[in-house]
Design an enzyme around this catalytic site. Structure first.
Site, mmCIF file in Angstrom:
data_model
loop_
_atom_site.group_PDB
_atom_site.id
_atom_site.type_symbol
_atom_site.label_atom_id
_atom_site.label_comp_id
_atom_site.label_asym_id
_atom_site.label_seq_id
_atom_site.Cartn_x
_atom_site.Cartn_y
_atom_site.Cartn_z
ATOM 1 N N CYS A 181 0.873 -1.232 -0.007
ATOM 2 C CA CYS A 181 0.036 -0.157 -0.024
ATOM 3 C C CYS A 181 0.683 1.254 0.136
ATOM 4 O O CYS A 181 2.161 1.133 -0.010
ATOM 5 C CB CYS A 181 -0.946 0.059 1.303
ATOM 6 S SG CYS A 181 -0.282 0.395 2.791
ATOM 7 N N ASP B 7 9.446 -11.526 33.767
ATOM 8 C CA ASP B 7 9.581 -12.238 32.705
ATOM 9 C C ASP B 7 11.285 -11.911 31.875
ATOM 10 O O ASP B 7 11.214 -10.896 31.629
ATOM 11 C CB ASP B 7 8.669 -12.298 31.613
ATOM 12 C CG ASP B 7 8.847 -13.359 30.668
ATOM 13 O OD1 ASP B 7 9.981 -14.021 30.725
ATOM 14 O OD2 ASP B 7 8.026 -13.290 29.628
#
Lengths: 239, 480
Positions: free
Chosen positions: B253, B382
């Site tokens: 695009c 984490d």
């Protein structure tokens, strides 16, 4: 020569997933086992029957939508490879994909590949934190350490769990099971990533892949002091 | 996602009862004083206390800012960019409120106002320059209306708190939809930041790099935006700096890297400074930023753009940026027995990769590297993001020695081992003091300390006792 295929690495690559590939590759190389890694993205041709270890990681919802169509076209071939002993590790989103379906929060059912018998439902609160599970490998119980972060709740049908939860939530936070296991397919919510710390599991996968190639030999032991120390941190904290 | 609480605003009914306001400010200031006394940075607690007593306190205080509010959000560079903008405004003679130490949740933003307020709740300042945590952006903008919003970049960051980058982008977009008339300052080279012009329709100033060939090998792996944010087709890069930053266009695009109104060209990266020719508005000006790396050049360009959007004279902006002093832990320089030591905060793979690039530069025969990794809430519980950092490039140079420490030092050591670094070059100690002492006493010609958020202050405290603050390069006799 062991051939690794990392499926959709551009899309399924959350939570340091490539650490699993790094660990598998290094532990082969340290033993002098030749290994090649191939990354297969949307539309790339993959010959599963010529693959020894297939890895599927986790991704965001948008990314899982993008691959759903692509992986469906590979279903039949993947199924027959799995029946023939292909070694597979699927984490988180990749795990959910192999099951029957995923039911979203608004009740929409997104079909999975249906290769293993389990289903997943969207849950409210994310299940998040360090995890320890106990896995049976070659007749011995082995502790496996990792970190989970998922909102989906997975419930097993006929498929066996990977292991029993010792600390953390596991598949759904209620039934005490973690992951799924069928033939040489290993599924888990544990990342961290899973394989580097858990050398026993990694070696088990390597041995299975070699065995499928007709090399049924015991693996040369490696110096795993660093791995053990990393696990011990979590063991002391959680157990 | 942290829930976004909008304060029950008391100003609608003619303002807070004065006594409540005074109590809130007094309590906030008292907590401030207490935490300073005990040697803590504690920069958000005063805000928490003040908001408990008077939920509308931030709305009341922020409404008094004379000229306007500049907010900075995005994954990396918020603190540095915010401090650079504050520096530009201060140098131009304005009074500025700034959450300088990076307390960027709504409590930290509130605290920075409480600290500058009189006991009666009066604020006397021209501009507020606020770095705002991405997930807190909707909550903060519900209470404080920005005139300018700077979006630096979007990388993966602490996934256990923020999950995926997509969700953060969506959250900020929704908040911006409610802020018509705001001007955006956007990084043109980051497709995830640049997309906000089309997404919001707001007026924008873009900044970026023009023509730079990347040499070092870190940061090539984890790219957030391989795909167009509008149509999903792959992005094609003509030039590529680090992570997903570069000159890109969509293969499906019309989305393309926007033209930058403020663009750095002829870039020269030095060990502790970055020089470039900045092209803006058909003019060119030489800019030397006293901070290492492309990421700091981006920060300076963002501050340049914000300053020019606020009609500050270009010469004044350049002078302020050239006098910028890095805040704690952003390649902060120390000297230990005549040898340069750098302390650097690491929070996510993109920032860590940029930090590691410093290890590959320079002609030194050897360097000692300390890595302090914690996994408390503020660090991200984490630590799997360590596996997305390109430590592999460090294995190729045999001139580095590593010392790992922190709550997850063991995991860091394991990561280095799997990166291919020989285990006899990897030290490990639970005791941070001992680890820092070993790194300083190493045989390397320079020492680099990388720490996660909660390890930064302890490391800095220890380092301050052993080494003196100061920039080695600037202490060298000038050759010119």
């Amino acid at each position: 020569m062991i051939k690794i295929c990392h499926l959709y690495p551009e899309l399924l690559n959350l939570y340091g997933d490539r650490g699993n590939i790094i660990a598998f590759v290094r532990r082969c190389q340290w033993r002098g086992v030749d290994v090649t890694t191939r990354e297969a993205n949307l539309g790339d041709p993959v010959d599963f029957s010529d693959t020894d270890f297939l890895f599927l990681g986790g991704g965001s919802d948008r990314e899982q939508d993008l691959i759903a169509g692509d992986i469906k076209r590979r279903r039949a071939e993947l199924r027959s490879a799995i029946e023939n002993g292909l070694v597979v590790l699927a984490i988180c989103g990749g795990y959910q994909l192999l099951g029957q379906y995923y039911r979203t929060g608004d009740g929409r059912v997104i079909p999975g590949l249906g290769l293993l018998d389990f289903y997943t439902e969207a849950g409210g609160k994310r299940l998040l934190g360090n995890v320890v599970i106990e896995v049976m490998l070659d007749g011995a119980l082995v502790r496996v350490y990792g970190f989970e972060n998922h909102s989906g709740r997975t419930f097993l049908g006929e498929t066996e769990p990977l292991g029993k939860v010792l600390a953390g939530n596991g598949n759904n936070g209620c039934d005490g099971w973690e992951g799924a296991r069928y033939k040489n397919v290993f599924c888990s919510y544990l990342h961290g990533p899973l394989l580097p710390k858990n050398a026993g599991l990694t070696d088990h996968l390597i041995a299975l892949a070699l065995k499928r190639r007709g090399l049924d030999l015991p693996l040369i032991p490696l110096d795993d002091r660093f791995e053990k120390r990393a696990c011990k941190v979590l063991q002391d904290r959680l157990l | 996602m942290p829930s976004v609480k909008t304060a029950k605003v008391c100003y609608i009914t003619g303002g807070t009862a004065p006594i409540k306001r005074i109590m809130a400010i007094a309590a906030g200031k008292f907590v401030c004083w207490l935490s300073r006394l005990s040697g803590n940075q504690g920069s958000s607690l005063p805000g928490l206390v003040a908001r408990r007593i008077c939920p509308g306190i931030l709305v009341e205080l922020a409404a008094q800012v004379h000229r306007g509010v500049v907010m900075i959000t995005g994954t990396n560079g918020k603190t540095t960019t915010g401090n650079m903008i504050a520096g530009v405004l201060l140098a131009a003679g304005y009074k500025v409120i700034n959450n300088r130490e990076g307390a960027n949740l709504i409590t930290g933003v509130t605290a920075s106002f409480v600290r500058k307020s009189s006991l009666w709740g009066k604020i006397d300042c021209d501009y507020a320059v606020l770095e705002v945590d991405e997930a807190s952006f909707p909550g903060v903008t519900a209470e404080v209306r920005p005139q300018i919003v700077v979006l630096t970049n979007f990388f993966r960051d602490q996934l256990d708190r923020y999950w995926e980058v997509d969700k953060i982008v969506g959250l900020i977009n929704t908040a911006l939809q409610k802020l018509p008339g705001t001007r955006l300052v956007l990084n043109a080279d980051d497709p995830l930041a640049a997309q906000f012009r089309e997404k919001t329709g707001l007026s924008c100033t873009f900044y970026g790099l023009g023509g730079f060939e990347r040499r070092s090998g870190t940061g090539d792996r984890v790219r957030e935006a391989r795909f167009c944010p509008f149509c999903g087709a792959p992005l094609v890069y003509d030039n590529f700096y680090y992570s997903q930053l570069g000159i890109y266009k969509c293969s499906g695009c019309p989305f393309v890297r926007p033209e930058a109104q403020v663009e750095a060209t002829e870039i020269v990266l030095g060990p502790s400074s970055t020089t470039s020719m900045v092209v803006y508005d058909h003019s060119r000006v030489l800019l030397t930023v006293p901070a290492h790396g492309l990421h700091n050049l981006y920060n300076a360009l963002a501050a340049f753009s914000a300053g020019s959007a606020l009609k500050i004279g270009i010469e004044s902006i350049v002078r302020a940026l050239e006098n910028y002093v890095p805040v704690s832990g952003r390649m902060e320089a120390f000297i230990y027995h005549g040898k340069p030591v750098y302390l650097n905060l690491v929070k996510n793979p993109a920032g860590f990769n940029e930090g590691l690039a410093a290890l590959l530069n320079g002609k030194e025969r050897s360097k000692d590297v300390l890595l302090a990794i914690n996994d408390l809430d503020a660090d991200g519980r984490d630590i799997s993001w360590l596996w997305d950092v390109d430590f592999e490039v460090l294995a190729e140079t045999g001139r580095l020695s590593f010392f790992c420490t922190g709550r997850r030092g063991e995991e860091m050591a394991l990561r280095l081992k799997y990166a291919g670094i020989s285990t006899d070059r990897i030290g490990l100690s639970r005791d941070m003091r001992a680890a820092i002492r070993k790194a300083l006493a190493g045989t390397g010609e320079k020492v680099y300390l990388y720490t996660t958020y909660t390890a930064l202050w302890p490391a800095r405290k220890i380092l301050s006792r052993m080494a003196v603050k100061g920039n080695y390069d600037q202490n060298l006799p000038s050759l010119s």
